[in-house]
Design a protein around this motif. Structure first.
Motif, mmCIF file in Angstrom:
data_model
loop_
_atom_site.group_PDB
_atom_site.id
_atom_site.type_symbol
_atom_site.label_atom_id
_atom_site.label_comp_id
_atom_site.label_asym_id
_atom_site.label_seq_id
_atom_site.Cartn_x
_atom_site.Cartn_y
_atom_site.Cartn_z
ATOM 1 N N GLY A 155 63.998 -5.181 49.623
ATOM 2 C CA GLY A 155 65.340 -4.659 49.418
ATOM 3 C C GLY A 155 65.958 -5.149 48.118
ATOM 4 N N SER A 176 67.272 6.481 48.366
ATOM 5 C CA SER A 176 67.630 6.877 49.728
ATOM 6 C C SER A 176 66.376 7.128 50.543
ATOM 7 N N CYS A 177 66.467 6.825 51.836
ATOM 8 C CA CYS A 177 65.372 7.093 52.768
ATOM 9 C C CYS A 177 65.854 8.075 53.832
ATOM 10 N N ASP A 179 66.818 9.622 57.236
ATOM 11 C CA ASP A 179 67.143 9.185 58.582
ATOM 12 C C ASP A 179 66.548 10.166 59.571
ATOM 13 N N TYR A 184 70.140 11.474 54.563
ATOM 14 C CA TYR A 184 69.493 10.467 53.727
ATOM 15 C C TYR A 184 70.380 9.230 53.669
ATOM 16 N N ARG A 185 69.793 8.098 53.951
ATOM 17 C CA ARG A 185 70.513 6.831 54.027
ATOM 18 C C ARG A 185 70.239 6.021 52.760
ATOM 19 N N VAL A 187 69.520 3.061 50.478
ATOM 20 C CA VAL A 187 69.016 1.701 50.700
ATOM 21 C C VAL A 187 69.196 0.840 49.455
ATOM 22 N N ALA A 188 69.524 1.470 48.336
ATOM 23 C CA ALA A 188 69.844 0.725 47.111
ATOM 24 C C ALA A 188 70.786 1.585 46.275
ATOM 25 N N HIS A 205 75.584 9.124 52.062
ATOM 26 C CA HIS A 205 74.904 9.220 53.356
ATOM 27 C C HIS A 205 75.216 10.592 53.964
ATOM 28 N N GLY A 266 61.441 9.298 50.616
ATOM 29 C CA GLY A 266 62.859 9.268 50.278
ATOM 30 C C GLY A 266 63.154 9.975 48.973
#
Length: 453
Positions: A155, A176-177, A179, A184-185, A187-188, A205, A266
């Motif tokens: 991370g 994004s990854c 969900d 798309y969530r 992550v950075a 998001h 992602g």
């Protein structure tokens, strides 16, 4: 040209002007004190889009076309070198008339009076954009590789990559990854203004609109000229939140789908508020190569995490002294890994499936009707056991289509998606593991492989 001042209406020797205008560079002359141009070759308009006449006589013109991030430094450097009577050269970014950023290398000759006072400047500006962009791209790729292969937690490496690319690639970077609900969530997240990063993460998001999903399906980097209205917030936020959101409005976004081994991992997204910036083919190529590096790192981390979880399950099973302990080990690890709401283990005895372990179910929920299930009953559980094939139902609408007679019971317990995994021993099926989800669950190949193992 040398030794005399020429205005736009003066007559230059025809063959000399033809030679100057034929060069793939801008030849110019300026007053040393004011830096007002007295001559510029016609190549200036081809290179930067400003008519040659616009350069003449305006001391503010040259500073105005230098990129704002470098303007003060470049002007100060040239003023100091000129005051000292020294010839000099430097590279800087210029903003063309159409908003493009052009790298120029300017070689300047300072002409002084007999007493050493600078009087005139003569120079040649050469377009070195291709060379500079290649140098910067190579440096960025090398640094990205170092960051992604570093010793920090994954991370932290993603966050470092986002910070590294913010600036060179735009005003902000998001990794994004997907969900399991189709959104798309992030992550950075990194932004030129760190105060906007939490808001950016919240706004990002979202489920991609149809136009973006179609481009994602092609698997190649693409440009979104303007963020679609579908992903903008339509509520009525407080004034300070609305002002912050307005600062996030993007002129364009460059989106890179991330995939490895056929698995969608992602998105890598760069965005800019500068509506004059155009993401071109060179940007797309650089983004593609950054995406390839990131996808390899994500896939490596994904496999490492899968192996870690499998090792944890295997260790727990090896330490289990009884069937209940083994069931607990499998259920806990599967529930955590796949984020299932309810998990049940069934053992096949004769022609009936008996529930031998459950997790996540509320105590007040009456499950007596499912304590023992006839193998011939038309249920997802029994179909998976009879066929020996895993069954994945990702949405409530799919459950309604395939098993309409169980939808009401599922809805009553909040179940919207489920999976049934047959358990095999000695070539036969001796039971099943059932996973129930309280949301639509888009199962990934990684989910299915982990569940199978």
């Amino acid at each position: 040209m040398a030794g005399r001042t020429v205005g736009p209406g003066d007559e230059a020797t025809p063959h000399l002007r033809a030679l100057v205008d034929g060069l793939s560079a801008v030849v110019w002359e300026a007053d040393a004190a004011s830096v007002a141009f007295t001559f510029v070759s016609d190549r200036a308009e081809d290179l930067l889009g400003y008519p040659a006449a616009a350069w003449i006589g305006d001391p503010d013109f040259w500073p105005s076309m230098i990129h704002p991030d470098e303007r003060a430094t470049v002007v100060a450097h040239c003023a100091a070198e000129t005051a000292a009577g020294r010839d000099h050269d430097l590279s800087f970014r210029a903003v063309a008339a159409d908003g493009r950023t052009v790298w120029l290398h300017d070689v300047v000759h300072v002409i002084c009076d007999d007493d050493g006072t600078p009087r005139r400047l003569q120079g040649v500006m050469i377009d070195v954009t291709v060379q500079k962009r290649a140098e910067r791209a190579s440096a960025l790729l090398a640094e990205a590789g170092r960051v992604l292969s570093g010793p920090a937690a994954f991370g932290e490496r993603l966050a470092a990559l986002a910070r590294l690319t913010t600036g060179p690639m735009g005003d902000c970077t998001l990794v994004s990854c997907p969900d399991r609900d189709g959104r798309y969530r992030p992550v950075a997240v990194a932004h030129r203004d760190p105060e906007l990063e939490p808001l950016l993460a919240d706004a990002a998001h979202a489920a991609p609109p149809a136009s973006v999903r179609a481009a994602l399906a092609r698997g190649e980097p693409f440009v979104v000229p303007e963020i679609p209205d579908e992903v903008r917030h339509e509520d009525d936020p407080p004034a300070d939140v609305a002002a912050a959101r307005d600062r996030l409005r993007s002129g364009a976004a460059l989106v890179v789908p991330l995939a490895a081994g056929g698995t969608q991992l992602g998105l890598l997204t760069f965005a800019t508020r500068d509506r004059s910036r155009v993401y071109d083919d060179a940007d797309l190529e650089l983004a593609r190569r950054l995406g390839e590096q990131l996808a390899v790192a994500m896939e490596t981390d994904r496999l490492r995490e899968r192996n870690r979880r499998l090792f944890a399950v295997t260790s727990a099973l090896a330490a289990a002294a009884s069937t209940p302990e083994a069931c607990t080990a499998v259920v806990r690890s599967t529930q955590d890994a796949l984020r299932a709401r309810y998990v049940s283990v069934y053992r096949l005895v004769g022609d009936r499936l008996h529930a031998v372990h459950r997790a996540g179910h509320p105590e007040e929920l009456d499950l007596s009707a499912f304590a023992a299930v006839e193998l011939g009953a038309p249920l997802p559980l029994t179909d998976a056991v009879r066929t020996g094939r895993s069954l994945w139902i990702d949405t409530l609408s799919e459950l309604r289509r395939r098993y309409p007679h169980v939808v009401d019971a599922a809805a009553a317990t909040g179940i919207r998606a489920l999976a049934v995994l047959p358990m095999r021993v000695a070539g036969g099926v001796n039971g099943a593991l059932t996973l129930s989800f309280d949301r639509d669950h888009v199962s990934t190949p990684e989910d299915r492989e982990f569940a199978r193992l």
